[in-house]
Design a protein around this motif. Structure first.
Motif, PDB file in Angstrom:
ATOM      1  N   TYR A  54       0.854  -1.184   0.000  1.00 41.60           N
ATOM      2  CA  TYR A  54       0.000   0.000   0.000  1.00 41.60           C
ATOM      3  C   TYR A  54       0.892   1.237   0.000  1.00 41.60           C
ATOM      4  N   LEU A  55       0.994   1.883  -1.151  1.00 41.26           N
ATOM      5  CA  LEU A  55       1.812   3.082  -1.292  1.00 41.26           C
ATOM      6  C   LEU A  55       0.885   4.287  -1.169  1.00 41.26           C
ATOM      7  N   ASP A  56       1.078   5.066  -0.111  1.00 38.85           N
ATOM      8  CA  ASP A  56       0.164   6.180   0.141  1.00 38.85           C
ATOM      9  C   ASP A  56       0.823   7.536  -0.073  1.00 38.85           C
ATOM     10  N   ASP A  57       1.827   7.609  -0.933  1.00 37.67           N
ATOM     11  CA  ASP A  57       2.534   8.872  -1.142  1.00 37.67           C
ATOM     12  C   ASP A  57       1.622   9.991  -1.630  1.00 37.67           C
ATOM     13  N   ASN A  58       0.589   9.636  -2.374  1.00 36.69           N
ATOM     14  CA  ASN A  58      -0.263  10.654  -2.983  1.00 36.69           C
ATOM     15  C   ASN A  58      -1.630  10.741  -2.333  1.00 36.69           C
ATOM     16  N   ARG A  59      -1.744  10.259  -1.111  1.00 37.73           N
ATOM     17  CA  ARG A  59      -3.056  10.276  -0.492  1.00 37.73           C
ATOM     18  C   ARG A  59      -3.468  11.711  -0.160  1.00 37.73           C
ATOM     19  N   SER A  60      -4.752  11.925   0.023  1.00 37.45           N
ATOM     20  CA  SER A  60      -5.308  13.262   0.178  1.00 37.45           C
ATOM     21  C   SER A  60      -5.023  13.877   1.540  1.00 37.45           C
ATOM     22  N   GLY A  61      -4.624  13.096   2.485  1.00 40.08           N
ATOM     23  CA  GLY A  61      -4.396  13.616   3.827  1.00 40.08           C
ATOM     24  C   GLY A  61      -5.629  13.594   4.693  1.00 40.08           C
ATOM     25  N   SER A  62      -6.643  12.853   4.258  1.00 46.64           N
ATOM     26  CA  SER A  62      -7.890  12.813   5.006  1.00 46.64           C
ATOM     27  C   SER A  62      -7.826  11.875   6.210  1.00 46.64           C
ATOM     28  N   SER A  63      -6.836  10.976   6.236  1.00 49.86           N
ATOM     29  CA  SER A  63      -6.746  10.045   7.351  1.00 49.86           C
ATOM     30  C   SER A  63      -6.349  10.785   8.619  1.00 49.86           C
ATOM     31  N   PRO A  64      -6.990  10.462   9.743  1.00 49.72           N
ATOM     32  CA  PRO A  64      -6.649  11.151  10.996  1.00 49.72           C
ATOM     33  C   PRO A  64      -5.362  10.650  11.633  1.00 49.72           C
ATOM     34  N   SER A  65      -4.872   9.486  11.234  1.00 51.73           N
ATOM     35  CA  SER A  65      -3.703   8.903  11.892  1.00 51.73           C
ATOM     36  C   SER A  65      -2.414   9.446  11.304  1.00 51.73           C
ATOM     37  N   PRO A  66      -1.289   9.320  12.032  1.00 46.90           N
ATOM     38  CA  PRO A  66       0.019   9.687  11.464  1.00 46.90           C
ATOM     39  C   PRO A  66       0.326   8.806  10.265  1.00 46.90           C
ATOM     40  N   ARG A  67       1.340   9.185   9.536  1.00 47.04           N
ATOM     41  CA  ARG A  67       1.713   8.415   8.352  1.00 47.04           C
ATOM     42  C   ARG A  67       2.847   7.461   8.680  1.00 47.04           C
ATOM     43  N   TRP A  68       2.722   6.253   8.174  1.00 50.43           N
ATOM     44  CA  TRP A  68       3.802   5.271   8.215  1.00 50.43           C
ATOM     45  C   TRP A  68       3.995   4.810   6.771  1.00 50.43           C
ATOM     46  N   PRO A  69       4.747   5.560   5.977  1.00 47.03           N
ATOM     47  CA  PRO A  69       4.830   5.254   4.543  1.00 47.03           C
ATOM     48  C   PRO A  69       5.414   3.873   4.274  1.00 47.03           C
ATOM     49  N   SER A  70       4.973   3.276   3.193  1.00 49.51           N
ATOM     50  CA  SER A  70       5.534   2.010   2.733  1.00 49.51           C
ATOM     51  C   SER A  70       6.928   2.247   2.180  1.00 49.51           C
ATOM     52  N   PRO A  71       7.835   1.275   2.308  1.00 48.06           N
ATOM     53  CA  PRO A  71       9.146   1.409   1.671  1.00 48.06           C
ATOM     54  C   PRO A  71       9.100   1.120   0.170  1.00 48.06           C
ATOM     55  N   GLU A 150      -6.050   4.755  19.132  1.00 47.29           N
ATOM     56  CA  GLU A 150      -7.021   4.794  18.040  1.00 47.29           C
ATOM     57  C   GLU A 150      -7.187   6.237  17.569  1.00 47.29           C
ATOM     58  N   TRP A 151      -7.093   6.414  16.246  1.00 44.26           N
ATOM     59  CA  TRP A 151      -7.163   7.754  15.672  1.00 44.26           C
ATOM     60  C   TRP A 151      -8.529   7.964  15.024  1.00 44.26           C
ATOM     61  N   ARG A 152      -9.305   8.872  15.594  1.00 40.91           N
ATOM     62  CA  ARG A 152     -10.617   9.221  15.050  1.00 40.91           C
ATOM     63  C   ARG A 152     -10.769  10.737  15.061  1.00 40.91           C
ATOM     64  N   ASP A 153     -11.214  11.290  13.928  1.00 39.27           N
ATOM     65  CA  ASP A 153     -11.462  12.738  13.832  1.00 39.27           C
ATOM     66  C   ASP A 153     -10.233  13.546  14.228  1.00 39.27           C
ATOM     67  N   GLY A 154      -9.071  13.013  13.897  1.00 36.98           N
ATOM     68  CA  GLY A 154      -7.835  13.735  14.143  1.00 36.98           C
ATOM     69  C   GLY A 154      -7.326  13.689  15.563  1.00 36.98           C
TER      70      GLY A 154
END
Length: 484
Positions: A54-71, A150-154
């Motif tokens: 799951y490569l999320d480099d171009n995601r919209s930023g809508s997820s409330p959780s921090p990012r753990w990018p795929s290698p 748990e990350w909800r609503d930021g």
């Protein structure tokens, strides 16, 4: 705790799977469909399943959780054929779109799409945006206290749950490994030593002088992608890789012996790196050193009860940064001192990780369901680890003796306890035999490990090499056409 302690085969009812990548998804499926447990759930810290795929480099930023990018990186092509990416009892992996052109390996996006399709029926049992902070052993095999964020609503909320058993199905990509070569700490501090964990392709390296350290998948991929763009590409190799490993020679890549020291110099206000090699040669004025030197299995959130004789057991990390493997596992899966803790896809690497995870988690399901018996003492459960460590030591000694005349060469770092390699057939076939004895109906759908199928698995190296050669020819043809 004495190694002769009795540890009867447990029969957990409520099971938590940690990690929503390949191993976690197939483990969840197998526990739900091949066992009879009261409750099985999976938690994943990111906002989608797929793990490394799951490569999320171009995601919209809508997820409330921090990012753990795929290698992983855009344009990544795998090195495992579709037949070994298909889970048992599930629709087969579709033919890659590039297959008719002679490229039979699927892309990153195709692999993620397959995993999402596989996971669709499991979504009610999957909880996203939940980071596991600690999985702590309770006394008297009373289960596991799992603390999560748990990350909800930021906003983060910490929760605590008790589970009978926990499966750790996380990869090791959070913990990149660097050599202990002199000068690396300064390189890292100055941002001159990126790891393949953050590699996103060769753009930005045009006209650079680059040293790549390592010759496994990551090192070879980075060097090959840099060759057409960089001013100069060097690749340092400390150990030989497994025979047949897919890597093409390229006159634009200069292979060199191991590095003994890095020295940073400031020239005209710009930092450059000099690399002194084991043969006393010095490569001067490097712009950057890229490390494709692997990762360490390090699920540091797992804490188990440990004590010296006569003392009260205290919670301690199962692994530390000084541990190069996950210790005390039976069949790379069950924690010997408390078999309600299991690992799938975390403790061992293989030629075909999808099918190995499928096989291991099927075996685990039947073991926890009481249909497969295994040793009931710590000593008996530790015999597997002892035998494997002895076999690996013998294999490394043999490899080192064979390469004794090669200056600076050691046995491959892949010749280790955590890599199945030539042992994959015996290991997986042994698990499969026990599964089929307990459940004969599964024999018709489980993957097979025998000499014929092993030859096909190992033949993927040559298939990948031919695909790389074809891709290089096609690139040359396109370049020629563009210049005419």
């Amino acid at each position: 705790m004495q190694d002769t302690q009795d540890v009867p085969n447990p029969r957990p009812k409520r099971i938590l799977v940690v990690g929503g990548g390949v191993s976690g998804l197939v483990t969840l499926r197998n526990l739900r469909e091949r066992g009879e447990f009261a409750q099985v759930q999976l938690v994943e810290r990111r906002d989608d399943i797929g793990g490394v795929w799951y490569l999320d480099d171009n995601r919209s930023g809508s997820s409330p959780s921090p990012r753990w990018p795929s290698p992983a990186y855009p344009g990544l092509i795998g090195n495992v054929l579709p037949e070994f990416l298909s889970f048992s009892g599930a629709p087969p992996f579709p033919e890659p779109l590039s297959a008719p052109t002679g490229q039979p390996f699927p892309s990153l996006s195709e692999t993620h799409a397959y995993l999402r399709q596989f996971a669709a029926p499991l979504l009610p049992q999957i909880r996203l945006n939940i980071e596991v902070l600690a999985a702590e052993e309770l006394s008297a095999q009373g289960g596991w206290r799992v603390r999560m964020r748990e990350w909800r609503d930021g906003e983060p909320t910490e929760v605590e749950e008790i589970w009978d058993a926990v499966v750790i199905a996380v990869a090791s990509y959070d913990h990149p490994v660097f050599p202990d070569t002199r000068g690396i700490p300064q390189l890292r501090e100055l941002g001159l030593a990126p790891h393949s964990q953050g590699w996103r392709g060769p753009n930005g390296y045009e006209g650079k002088r680059v040293l790549v350290v390592g010759n496994a998948n990551s090192g070879n991929d980075m060097a090959a992608q840099l060759a057409p763009l960089a001013r100069a590409v060097y690749q340092s190799i400390r150990r030989p890789n497994f025979p047949g490993f897919p890597s093409l020679s390229d006159p634009r890549i200069t292979r060199v012996v191991p590095i003994e020291e890095y020295v940073v110099r400031t020239v005209g206000g710009r930092n450059t790196v000099d690399a002194r090699l084991a043969d006393s040669t010095v490569i001067r004025d490097l712009d950057v050193v890229l490390f494709g030197t692997g990762y360490q299995p390090f699920p540091d959130f797992v804490r188990v009860l440990q004590a010296q004789p006569g003392q009260t057991p205290l919670l301690s990390p199962l692994v530390t940064l000084h541990t190069n493997r996950i210790p005390e596992l039976h069949r790379y899966t069950l924690y010997a001192r408390n078999p309600t803790l299991a690992f799938v896809g975390t403790a061992v690497a293989s030629y075909t990780p999808f099918t190995i995870a499928d096989m291991c988690s099927t075996w685990l399901t039947l073991a926890w369901a009481g249909e497969i018996a295994y040793p009931t003492t710590v000593q008996g459960l530790l015999e597997f680890e002892a035998e494997r460590l002895a076999a690996v030591a013998a294999g490394r000694a043999e490899m080192e003796a064979a390469s004794a005349g090669d200056t600076g060469q050691e046995a491959s770092s892949l010749a280790s306890y955590g890599v199945l390699g030539p042992f994959e057939e015996a290991y997986a076939a042994g698990l499969r035999a026990e599964v089929v004895e307990a459940r004969p109906d599964l024999g018709a759908i489980l993957h097979v490990w025998d000499p014929e199928r092993t030859a096909v698995r190992e033949g993927m190296f040559d298939t990948k090499r031919k695909a790389l050669e074809l891709a290089r020819e096609q690139d040359a043809e396109r370049e020629s056409a563009a210049n005419n």
